[in-house]
Design an enzyme around this catalytic site. Structure first.
Site, PDB file in Angstrom:
ATOM      1  N   GLU A  92       3.898  -3.117  -8.967  1.00 38.78           N
ATOM      2  CA  GLU A  92       4.507  -3.712  -7.779  1.00 38.78           C
ATOM      3  C   GLU A  92       5.282  -5.001  -8.052  1.00 38.78           C
ATOM      4  O   GLU A  92       4.878  -6.082  -7.586  1.00 38.78           O
ATOM      5  CB  GLU A  92       3.425  -3.977  -6.716  1.00 38.78           C
ATOM      6  CG  GLU A  92       2.625  -2.749  -6.313  1.00 38.78           C
ATOM      7  CD  GLU A  92       1.696  -3.015  -5.120  1.00 38.78           C
ATOM      8  OE1 GLU A  92       1.624  -4.156  -4.655  1.00 38.78           O
ATOM      9  OE2 GLU A  92       1.058  -2.064  -4.665  1.00 38.78           O
ATOM     10  N   GLU A 150      -1.810   4.193  -6.262  1.00 40.44           N
ATOM     11  CA  GLU A 150      -2.779   3.503  -5.407  1.00 40.44           C
ATOM     12  C   GLU A 150      -2.604   4.001  -3.984  1.00 40.44           C
ATOM     13  O   GLU A 150      -1.481   4.148  -3.507  1.00 40.44           O
ATOM     14  CB  GLU A 150      -2.568   1.978  -5.354  1.00 40.44           C
ATOM     15  CG  GLU A 150      -2.955   1.241  -6.590  1.00 40.44           C
ATOM     16  CD  GLU A 150      -2.739  -0.277  -6.462  1.00 40.44           C
ATOM     17  OE1 GLU A 150      -2.771  -0.807  -5.325  1.00 40.44           O
ATOM     18  OE2 GLU A 150      -2.525  -0.910  -7.500  1.00 40.44           O
TER      19      GLU A 150
END
Ligand code: FCB
Length: 443
Positions: A163, A348
């Site tokens: 991220e 995730e």
């Protein structure tokens, strides 16, 4: 509908969130050590100094995973545990730890998936400008070289970043994550260098790891206008540019979205934006962390502000994140349509809820079970629509240090008592185990 036979079922964690042993055995300080020890930055003054003490308890955690039946474990490596000053001298004890961890994961019949950077930058590099300093591209390549040489005989699946949106925007624009800056130029420099560092690291991984597979983990989220008011539409488009296209265009097309560069204006003056071409290195897969969507409404008289407006009756997790599984299907199909074809993994997905304490070894978390059912069905729907989705990693294996929220927000499918370090699988873990074993359907 069923998942493909070779679908990969995994669980995910990150080094700073679980390892603890923050300054033990030669590990260098990281930006989260500094940030979490700065008063007012993390809820309740929590730090990752001990966390789940995974550094010492990893055999138990690997045994729990084996019992769950997961085929893959996504973990991250702490750069300052391996190279305490970020560059130069190595820490043999840190390298030994990852050796032991990987050996024990493999011995349990679980495939290790490593992430190189999940936010715990060596503080020594932050002191030299961190992600805003162009030299970090070389520092990251050096770290990648060291760790892939050491683990590459056993670890074949590698992600460069986790991220980068959060690294840049939460860490450098909003100041809610380490290093806690609120500086627009620093934010764009961090985006730029993190993405170029990705592009330069992938060939290093390939050079050192026979049979390597490499990619990056992004966290795209649908950004929708609340109404067709032109201001809502403008804000949704800006949100999409900033959170989605900025990263996807860079890694797939080697360019920045022109509308975002217009918005950034002077903040990107003098940055060699064309160099982003280096980010578009060929990868084997894309990791997607998926949590939420945004429905943006303008605030009259405040053109820079947007508020989230969800439909009445919307349900939220303990993070106040909307529960809307269809968003995952939409995002996966969009990426496949606009950027594919490439194998995708949900690296995730999961939820925090205010779980009850264990009672006779049982933790009832029906909302998490329902959440997982919903999002897994959404993943299945994407596969049915032709998306090459190859696996799913639940976030998270364990309750852990949830960044600025400290230990308040529990994402684990396994409960952790942070006083005693006792682990108790929640009902959601038992659900996941049955699902993996083919004893559970999503219906
Ligand atoms: C993601 C992070 C992960 C965890 C989850 C809830 O953004 O990658 O470390 O904090 O959110």
């Amino acid at each position: 509908m069923a998942f493909p036979k070779d679908f990969i079922w995994g669980a995910a964690t990150a080094s700073y969130q679980i390892e603890g042993a923050a300054l033990q055995d030669g590990r260098g300080e990281c930006i989260w050590t500094r940030f979490s020890h700065t008063p007012g930055k993390v809820a309740n003054g929590d730090t990752g100094d001990v966390a789940c003490d995974h550094y010492h308890r990893y055999p138990e955690d690997v045994a729990l995973m084996r019992d769950l039946g997961v085929g893959a474990y996504r973990f991250s490596i702490s750069w300052p545990r391996v190279i305490p000053a970020g560059t130069g001298a190595l820490n043999p004890a840190g390298l030994d730890f990852y050796d032991r961890l990987v050996d024990s994961v493999c011995a349990a019949g679980i495939t290790p998936w490593a992430t190189l950077y999940h936010w715990d930058l060596p503080q020594a590099l932050q002191d030299r400008g961190g992600w805003t300093n162009p030299e970090i591209v070389g520092w990251f390549a050096e770290y990648t070289d060291v760790i892939t040489r050491r683990l590459g005989d056993r670890v074949k699946n590698w992600f460069t970043h986790n991220e980068p949106f959060c690294t840049a925007f939460l860490g450098h624009m909003m100041g809610v994550h380490a290093p806690g800056l609120t500086d627009t130029r620093a934010t764009f420099l961090a985006v730029h260098h993190a993405l170029i560092a990705h592009g330069e690291a992938v060939p290093v991984i390939r050079r050192n790891v026979p049979g390597a597979k490499a990619g990056i983990v992004l966290n795209p989220s649908p950004q929708l206008p609340a109404t067709d008011h032109p201001e809502d539409v403008r804000l949704a488009r800006r949100g999409d540019a900033m959170t989605n296209r900025l990263f996807l265009d860079a890694v797939f097309k080697g360019q920045y979205p022109t509308d975002l560069i217009e918005i950034a204006g002077q903040a990107v003056d003098g940055i060699d934006l064309g160099a982003i071409q280096k980010a578009a290195v060929k990868c084997d897969f894309l990791g997607i962390n998926y949590y939420m969507r945004w429905i943006l409404a303008h605030v009259p008289g405040k053109p820079e502000e947007a508020v989230n407006r969800f439909p009445p009756g919307t349900e939220f997790t303990a993070m106040d994140w909307e529960i809307y599984p269809q968003g995952l299907t939409d995002m996966l199909t969009r990426i496949h349509r606009e950027y594919g074809p490439i194998d995708i993994y949900v690296t995730e997905n999961g939820a925090a809820f205010d779980d009850p304490e264990p009672n006779n070894g049982v933790v009832e978390d029906p909302r998490r079970v329902a959440y997982l059912r919903g999002y897994l069905a959404a993943a299945q729907a994407a596969i049915a629509q032709g998306v090459p989705l190859k696996g799913y990693f639940v976030w998270s294996l364990l309750d852990n240090f949830e960044w600025a929220y400290g230990y308040e927000k529990r994402f684990g499918i396994i409960h952790v008592d942070f006083q005693t370090q006792k682990r108790t699988p929640k009902q959601s873990a038992l659900f996941y185990k049955r699902l993996i074993a083919g004893q559970e359907t999503l219906g």
